[in-house]
Scaffold this active site. Structure first.
Site, PDB file in Angstrom:
ATOM      1  N   GLU B  68       0.811  -1.218   0.000  1.00  0.00           N
ATOM      2  CA  GLU B  68       0.000   0.000   0.000  1.00  0.00           C
ATOM      3  C   GLU B  68       0.842   1.264   0.000  1.00  0.00           C
ATOM      4  O   GLU B  68       0.466   2.271  -0.611  1.00  0.00           O
ATOM      5  CB  GLU B  68      -0.942  -0.003   1.210  1.00  0.00           C
ATOM      6  CG  GLU B  68      -2.090  -1.012   1.128  1.00  0.00           C
ATOM      7  CD  GLU B  68      -1.718  -2.407   1.606  1.00  0.00           C
ATOM      8  OE1 GLU B  68      -0.527  -2.619   1.953  1.00  0.00           O
ATOM      9  OE2 GLU B  68      -2.586  -3.285   1.632  1.00  0.00           O
ATOM     10  N   HIS B 137     -10.916  -5.449  10.946  1.00  0.00           N
ATOM     11  CA  HIS B 137     -11.602  -5.411   9.644  1.00  0.00           C
ATOM     12  C   HIS B 137     -13.011  -4.848   9.761  1.00  0.00           C
ATOM     13  O   HIS B 137     -13.856  -5.134   8.914  1.00  0.00           O
ATOM     14  CB  HIS B 137     -11.678  -6.815   9.026  1.00  0.00           C
ATOM     15  CG  HIS B 137     -10.368  -7.358   8.542  1.00  0.00           C
ATOM     16  ND1 HIS B 137      -9.414  -7.857   9.398  1.00  0.00           N
ATOM     17  CD2 HIS B 137      -9.842  -7.468   7.292  1.00  0.00           C
ATOM     18  CE1 HIS B 137      -8.357  -8.269   8.699  1.00  0.00           C
ATOM     19  NE2 HIS B 137      -8.594  -8.044   7.426  1.00  0.00           N
TER      20      HIS B 137
HETATM   21  C1  LIG Z   1      -1.695  -4.639   4.839  1.00  0.00           C
HETATM   22  C2  LIG Z   1      -2.797  -5.466   4.307  1.00  0.00           C
HETATM   23  N1  LIG Z   1      -3.171  -5.301   3.025  1.00  0.00           N
HETATM   24  C3  LIG Z   1      -4.161  -6.045   2.507  1.00  0.00           C
HETATM   25  C4  LIG Z   1      -4.805  -6.985   3.261  1.00  0.00           C
HETATM   26  C5  LIG Z   1      -5.965  -7.798   2.669  1.00  0.00           C
HETATM   27  N2  LIG Z   1      -5.547  -9.176   2.493  1.00  0.00           N
HETATM   28  C6  LIG Z   1      -5.829 -10.119   3.417  1.00  0.00           C
HETATM   29  S1  LIG Z   1      -5.145 -11.598   3.035  1.00  0.00           S
HETATM   30  C7  LIG Z   1      -4.500 -10.969   1.599  1.00  0.00           C
HETATM   31  C8  LIG Z   1      -3.701 -11.842   0.718  1.00  0.00           C
HETATM   32  C9  LIG Z   1      -2.519 -12.341   1.419  1.00  0.00           C
HETATM   33  O1  LIG Z   1      -1.770 -13.147   0.580  1.00  0.00           O
HETATM   34  P1  LIG Z   1      -0.639 -14.054   1.191  1.00  0.00           P
HETATM   35  O2  LIG Z   1       0.257 -13.224   2.036  1.00  0.00           O
HETATM   36  O3  LIG Z   1      -0.007 -14.794   0.073  1.00  0.00           O
HETATM   37  O4  LIG Z   1      -1.401 -15.045   2.174  1.00  0.00           O
HETATM   38  P2  LIG Z   1      -2.513 -16.152   1.798  1.00  0.00           P
HETATM   39  O5  LIG Z   1      -3.832 -15.473   1.873  1.00  0.00           O
HETATM   40  O6  LIG Z   1      -2.192 -16.666   0.462  1.00  0.00           O
HETATM   41  O7  LIG Z   1      -2.382 -17.155   2.884  1.00  0.00           O
HETATM   42  C10 LIG Z   1      -4.803  -9.636   1.443  1.00  0.00           C
HETATM   43  C11 LIG Z   1      -4.399  -8.797   0.311  1.00  0.00           C
HETATM   44  C12 LIG Z   1      -4.407  -7.107   4.599  1.00  0.00           C
HETATM   45  N3  LIG Z   1      -5.013  -7.976   5.433  1.00  0.00           N
HETATM   46  N4  LIG Z   1      -3.399  -6.367   5.091  1.00  0.00           N
END
Ligand SMILES: Cc1ncc(C[n+]2csc(CCOP(=O)(O)OP(=O)(O)O)c2C)c(N)n1
Ligand SMILES: Cc1ncc(C[n+]2csc(CCOP(=O)(O)OP(=O)(O)O)c2C)c(N)n1
Ligand SMILES: [Mg+2]
Ligand SMILES: [Mg+2]
Lengths: 327, 344, 327, 344
Positions: B68, B137
């Site tokens: 971000e 959230h």
């Molecule tokens: C700083 C932040 N940005 C966006 C999100 C929204 N978000 C939650 S899970 C996710 C994807 C995360 O991907 P990854 O780190 O690969 O974990 P996975 O869900 O694949 O286990 C996002 C973008 C968040 N929780 N925190």
């Protein structure tokens, strides 16, 4: 490509201009702050981060830039602004908090904006990097071959924005060059106490982009490394990280007693002052003393004029503080 | 885009209205682009960019890494270069990883440059709880953004305003934080307050930034709400009307600048005020509303009141969360208290 | 060191427990959400991120951990919590929002805290990394040989906190292991669309720490890599980065239609489901079907009991929402 | 530590008082450690950690990289593990790069864990302008922090309170944001309001969190200030007294929780209120003060007023900045207006 004679003279001139500027600012800044140093007093208030010693970084890189190329810089930005061609008189007036300043006194030393040459700077470490990626994307989307350059210090290379911005630039393959001015210090903290590896340019590998290290504050070498990077960016080759070894010849900011700095360090660096060594090199390359002196005279005059302009400008009207919050 | 007659209302969700507004702006102006996480193929976790990737392609509808700071910073650089980025911060709760780009860069670009470098960008972000998503959230953080100069902050309570505010936000030369409330968004999986789904004309139109709307007239008490709480205020007003209490209801629509004037006009008449928002209580929107009205000097018939989420992190269990949220019943209770003695 | 027989059986048991748990949660989560899916309804509200397919990462790493070692995990944390030994009945009750939950229903699925085994998780991507560095520093300062492990997804490796935390851990030389569960997706965004290089473990070089890649979701290989890293951390050798190739067998969260995912991808991954392949490997290693079935029976029962406990627990009193804001 | 008699006041700056409090806590409890940028050899840019590196060594007084997300996050992990970190965020203006660790981790650790995992940490940070450091190094952001549940927020107006509040903050089981105002800090290079330098006893003592102090009694009007503005309010009170207006002056000391009760008691008597703070006006501390007083139901003699920095980024030029700041003259003017008719 090595710098041609006229480029070298131009670079020397800008280095001289920048150094003269910092010396003049230093004197003006201390006015009204003696015998008791108080940041709020005198014609220039607030923190003052001088760039003396770091001129080669700015000059060697910006020699390749056009007005439509964007530069985002840091809290220590005077040399970069000068090398990028920011209007010096208006910049000086801004630093004096005057009406004729770049933003009428709203921004000041750490917030210099000159849209005519697409220059800006910001006081929060590493936060200019994202905007540079954006400027580069704007160029790419509009089909222009303009590039963006983001300058940071080596201390800023440990800030999250560094990581995010390099990755994003690489994923988007945008024409941006990240330049680290490694002056070995982040305020009082030495680089080796804050940085897990010796060369920040090695971090480029984590983003699949070329990383170049330029040693010894050498403006000709910086010119060559930057030329390659700018060329790559202009031709669609994507981002580059350049790390430059440079020297902070002053305190972090004016008023810094530098008790943390090993004694003799600055004195030793001054023996390798890039202004002196580059002048010698030019002399050795056959440039006449007269030519150099003439450049020096011109640049000193430019700076003197800018200071005079700034001093003669009025303070802004108090009500103007309420203008430009929104456009 | 087909013409629609008034006889056949074109009822859209806020999500669809936002997508439509962005799409119209993108068609009209090549400088409008969209950045954010999952705004491409997915069309936005909250449906804000539905169909845009297909229509405008991956150059203008750009999925980002989870970075971000970099991509909101990039939006500032894009805006400085004359583009009009629309950026999504998926949940407002994530502001903590990227606020510098928002409040120190975007918000101050105009000021620091003496108005020479503009920052025409929209930061759209989801707010609100009530569906058990817990303390990271479900937040609103209206006041967190509205407190900081250089940002305009809006939140629609219905799809018509959503489209018009989005058009205005994109057209504006300044950074606009466009909040949308999850309980009104119209994503099936979130449930939606029906009152948010209203007729939306297909063409472009603007709803002005900085202007509240008085959506119900009444002489006895002023209820100010925004987003979800506007609907709660309307429900409460209906109940109160049956008891002979006529509430005037104001939909804030803009949080910054806040339309203190609209509120002042109303309370000059009603001399009673309840501000209702679902952000944390202290230092919140309702405090600003009450302070703004009080400093004008109202001859209150009863002390103004606020109904908010309390100063507690938002709990996960519905058994804990639901009682903390503003509700029509709480508004009715408070209004009855404030209006006691009205008839006497 | 390769895992011994009893360790392998324990790991298999935990993988079974974790999978049974996710399957049970999946069923319970959908209660009250049919035919119209609405996140707020049913016995488990809010987002639900299942870990099915990623069990090897949690189990292979946590096999080396003691209760006094700290783990910080993410939004997708059930498998890690189980492998770390979080009290399963209380964890389940927490997910059901009940009074007997780990925090009496205040935290829920994304905010599971069990101080008895020093486990916690957080819903903001990569933000558990700094706290893990802090926990590791606490261990180092107190002279204990405890370590900390921070789990993240591959999407989180592009967040600034990743960079800052790895650098800080290396500068401080604290006993922390960073584990990337690379399931190739960050919600709908494929890793190659978000990450400038192919292997996040290569980023370890930017911090002067070892980086290991473990392919193919192989719990035995994970066990070995983690063992080395934990051993290094316990003996003062500092941090390690481990990247594990793993598989997301479900949507990002429950209700995710996964329209962005190439058709057949999940079906193909299911043919390599680590529960199936590991079971086969154990059979090939001479473990009897009876032994495995007995493990499976025990684990299923543990999960069933936990669900029953959670369902039977009362909802917390509304007033308790005001407790524990401050300690 | 030498004993000091009342006869020889031991006048310290706030910087020295803070350092002393931290040092005493570090001596008393090995779990107290200090983290931050330039807090080692330099002793803190604002002198908050003077002499600590020399006394306690580099293991407990740790300079960090410029990585606020990581080191404030680390403080949360340290606190969870039973340590008592004191962390410095050099300028509050930098919160934008690290707020998640503060408001989503530190502030919610107790809640998310049902009170089982504590977060005893102090985040000390400098606030305030007036010395020409411009829009990214002069902000106050009191309301930004105070709005978010799970954080306690304090700011001393003098060295005595600074030491006592710091002791209380370190002893507290919760995250405490300890703001210190640059104009009061007592660093030579910043200039210092003399009233902030007061007698400080050498021993340990606590000033309670969450309690305001009524520092001047008066019947006619209540002036509420904090940090720097407390001194402006006192100056104004002196001027007003010469005109026959007796102002009661309250030093907030704690911003969250805010001591509404102390204010309510005072305004019940004076029925006039001016809140003064140097943060941005809208959604600020003064709004919360006025809202809190108003909702109790005061029979105002005149409408309450707030004096703040306006909703404008803080400009660089002293010609622009100084007129925007609260001042004793502005308070006097407003108080005269509110008290008009008092004598009549
Ligand atoms: C700083 C932040 N940005 C966006 C999100 C929204 N978000 C939650 S899970 C996710 C994807 C995360 O991907 P990854 O780190 O690969 O974990 P996975 O869900 O694949 O286990 C996002 C973008 C968040 N929780 N925190
Ligand atoms: C995010 C952030 N943290 C801390 C600071 C305070 N600060 C200003 S300059 C500086 C040192 C920067 O070091 P470096 O990047 O090496 O640049 P240099 O000063 O050496 O030019 C620090 C810590 C800041 N401005 N922003
Ligand atoms: Mg440096
Ligand atoms: Mg992933």
């Amino acid at each position: 490509m090595p710098a041609e004679r006229d480029v070298r003279l131009r670079m020397y001139g800008q280095m001289v201009r920048s150094r003269c500027f910092e010396q003049a600012i230093k004197v003006a800044y201390l006015e009204g702050k003696q015998p008791l140093f108080n940041m709020a007093k005198g014609p220039i208030p607030g923190e003052m981060h001088l760039s003396s010693g770091q001129e080669p970084c700015a000059v060697g890189v910006c020699a390749h830039l056009r007005p439509d190329d964007t530069v985002t810089a840091t809290h220590r930005a005077h040399h970069i602004a000068i090398a990028k061609g920011v209007a010096l008189a208006a910049m000086t007036a801004e630093i004096f908090g005057k009406r004729d300043g770049l933003s009428g006194g709203r921004g000041g030393h750490m917030h210099l904006f000159d849209p005519a040459v697409n220059f800006c700077c910001s006081g929060i470490v590493a936060q200019g990097m994202g905007p540079a990626v954006g400027a580069a994307l704007a160029a790419k989307l509009s089909g222009s071959d303009a590039v963006a350059v983001s300058f940071i210090g080596e201390g800023a290379a440990n800030q999250g924005a560094f990581h995010e911005s390099l990755n994003l630039a690489s994923v988007w393959k945008v024409p941006v060059i990240f330049v680290i001015e490694d002056n070995a210090w982040g305020i009082s903290v030495a680089k080796q106490a804050s940085t897990a590896i010796a060369r920040n340019s090695d971090r480029a590998a984590a983003y699949g982009m070329p990383g170049n290290f330029v040693a010894a504050n050498d403006v000709d070498a910086i010119y060559e490394a930057a030329g390659e990077a700018v060329q790559r960016a202009r031709t669609g080759g994507g981002p580059t990280l350049i790390e430059i070894e440079t020297w902070r010849l002053e305190g972090h900011f004016m008023g810094d007693a530098e008790g943390y700095r090993p004694s003799g360090e600055v004195a030793e660096l001054r023996t390798r002052d890039p202004l002196i060594t580059y002048r010698q090199r030019l002399v050795e390359a056959g440039i006449s003393a007269t030519d150099l002196e003439s450049i020096e005279g011109v640049e000193l005059r430019v700076v003197t004029d800018a200071l005079e302009f700034a001093r003669n400008s009025d303070y802004p009207a108090a009500e103007s503080a309420f203008e430009a919050v929104f456009s | 885009m087909t013409a629609t007659t008034a006889a056949t209302p074109r009822r859209l969700t806020i999500a669809k209205a936002m997508s439509e507004a962005i799409g119209l702006s993108m068609s009209a102006d090549p400088k409008v682009i969209v950045l954010g996480e999952d705004i491409g193929a997915l069309g936005g976790v909250f449906g804000t960019t539905q169909g845009l990737l297909e229509r405008f392609g991956a150059a203008r509808v750009r999925d980002t890494p989870i970075s971000e700071t970099a991509f909101i910073g990039a939006a500032v650089g894009l805006a400085a270069a004359g583009m009009r980025p629309v950026v999504e911060l998926m949940f407002v709760d994530f502001f903590g990883v990227c606020m510098d780009a928002i409040y120190n860069l975007a918000a101050k670009q105009s000021y620091f440059s003496g108005g020479q470098v503009r920052c025409p960008m929209v930061l759209m972000t989801s707010v609100g709880g009530g569906y058990g998503d817990a303390g990271q959230h479900s937040q609103c953080l209206y006041a967190t953004f509205a407190h900081l100069p250089g940002l305009k902050v809006v939140m629609p309570s219905n799809a018509y305003d959503a489209k018009g505010l989005m058009q205005s936000a994109i057209a504006d030369a300044n950074p606009v934080v466009f909040m949308f409330h999850k309980a009104l968004q119209g994503m099936g999986w979130l449930g939606t307050v029906p009152g948010s789904i209203v007729h939306v004309p297909p063409e472009m139109y603007e709803v002005p930034l900085g202007k509240a709307a008085t959506v119900r007239l009444g002489r006895d008490i002023t209820l100010v709400g925004l987003g979800l709480t506007l609907h709660l205020a309307l429900q409460a007003a209906a109940t109160l009307a049956a008891e002979g209490i006529e509430a005037e209801v104001i939909d804030l629509r803009s949080i910054a600048p806040l339309d203190h004037e609209a509120i002042a006009i109303s309370v000059a008449k009603t001399r009673r005020l309840i501000a209702v928002d679902d952000d944390y209580r202290s230092f919140g929107v309702s405090a600003e509303i009450i302070a703004g009205a009080s400093e004008v000097g109202v001859d209150w018939l009863s002390a103004p009141a606020r109904i908010t989420h309390p100063d507690v992190p938002i709990p996960y269990s519905p058994a804990l969360e639901h009682p903390l949220l503003p509700s029509a019943a709480k508004i009715v209770d408070a209004a009855r208290r404030l209006c006691r003695g009205k008839v006497a």
